[in-house]
Enzyme design. Structure first.
Site, PDB file in Angstrom:
ATOM      1  N   ASP A  65     -17.412 -23.076  15.824  1.00 12.40           N
ATOM      2  CA  ASP A  65     -16.831 -24.243  15.991  1.00 12.40           C
ATOM      3  C   ASP A  65     -16.524 -24.837  14.337  1.00 12.40           C
ATOM      4  O   ASP A  65     -17.456 -24.563  13.603  1.00 12.40           O
ATOM      5  CB  ASP A  65     -17.533 -25.225  16.787  1.00 12.40           C
ATOM      6  N   TYR A  67     -17.198 -27.975  11.918  1.00 11.38           N
ATOM      7  CA  TYR A  67     -18.239 -28.836  12.006  1.00 11.38           C
ATOM      8  C   TYR A  67     -17.720 -30.272  12.426  1.00 11.38           C
ATOM      9  O   TYR A  67     -16.571 -30.644  12.550  1.00 11.38           O
ATOM     10  CB  TYR A  67     -18.717 -29.353  10.489  1.00 11.38           C
ATOM     11  N   PHE A  78     -17.412 -22.468   8.050  1.00 13.95           N
ATOM     12  CA  PHE A  78     -18.606 -22.564   7.249  1.00 13.95           C
ATOM     13  C   PHE A  78     -18.488 -23.373   6.015  1.00 13.95           C
ATOM     14  O   PHE A  78     -19.349 -23.818   5.351  1.00 13.95           O
ATOM     15  CB  PHE A  78     -19.304 -21.054   6.796  1.00 13.95           C
ATOM     16  N   HIS A 187     -27.160 -15.144  12.863  1.00 17.15           N
ATOM     17  CA  HIS A 187     -26.290 -16.083  12.283  1.00 17.15           C
ATOM     18  C   HIS A 187     -27.108 -16.740  10.986  1.00 17.15           C
ATOM     19  O   HIS A 187     -28.429 -16.782  11.182  1.00 17.15           O
ATOM     20  CB  HIS A 187     -26.120 -17.084  13.418  1.00 17.15           C
TER      21      HIS A 187
END
Length: 220
Positions: A65, A67, A78, A187
């Protein structure tokens, strides 16, 4: 329907924009922007594509997703906008980068420099409501980004896919591993980074592969 996206991607995905699911997705997202606070800003929804045209894609880093905090998301997985504190997952990415290649940890969390070198920083879901992680999952973005991944896999060769975490790895079913390099790890979130992200050395492995196939290495 007309979608504001970089020209090479528009040509590649034109038929997708005519699909009924995408029209419904567009309407859902438009309504969400009108009725509440949604990230990233509308003009940056397809920023990953703008920064990294199809012909230039060498590496794909798949996020989940955007932020969901103010002044964070700008359409690149990211990555955060300049002046925004570096989020924990990206801090861990930088730590691995330092461990792997000895690169000093950058002060900025803006990854546009990667995107301009052929790194497609793609989130599986391209929009999110303020303070509501995952709020736009299941409205159609995943189908769209599945198509993007499959188009890259089918129409390019020797691309490196970095799939961090179970969610990203599940999208790997659309990638032809005979034509491309797929690297998987935990992750980089603080909850899982010590379970296999740290020490994965994906950045050096990516450059070794690119160099082997006569492509310019990424200046991480």
């Amino acid at each position: 329907m007309h979608v504001q996206i970089e020209t090479s991607w528009h040509r590649l995905l034109a038929s997708e924009f005519e699909q009924e699911y995408f029209k419904m997705l567009t309407e859902t997202v438009r309504t969400a922007y009108l009725e509440g606070v949604v990230f990233p800003p509308p003009k940056l929804i397809f920023n990953a594509f703008e920064m990294c045209p199809f012909d230039e894609v060498k590496v794909v880093i798949l996020g989940q997703d955007p932020y969901h905090g103010i002044d964070q998301a700008h359409g690149l997985s990211f990555s955060v906008q300049d002046g925004t504190p570096t989020p924990p997952s990206l801090q861990n990415i930088y730590k691995e980068l330092q461990s792997d290649l000895g690169i000093e940890i950058p002060k900025s969390g803006n990854l546009e420099r990667w995107a301009r070198q052929g790194v497609l920083l793609l989130n599986a879901t391209l929009t999110v409501e303020k303070d509501k992680a995952g709020s736009h999952q299941g409205v159609g973005w995943e189908r769209f980004t599945d198509t993007v991944i499959k188009k890259i896999s089918d129409e390019k060769s020797e691309v490196v896919f970095l799939l961090w975490g179970k969610y990203a790895q599940e999208k790997g079913i659309h990638i032809d591993t005979k034509k491309h390099l797929v690297l998987t790890a935990a992750h980089p979130s603080p909850f899982s980074a010590y379970n296999g992200f740290f020490g994965c050395r994906h950045f050096s492995k990516t450059n070794i592969y690119l160099k082997k196939h006569h492509q310019k290495e990424i200046q991480w």
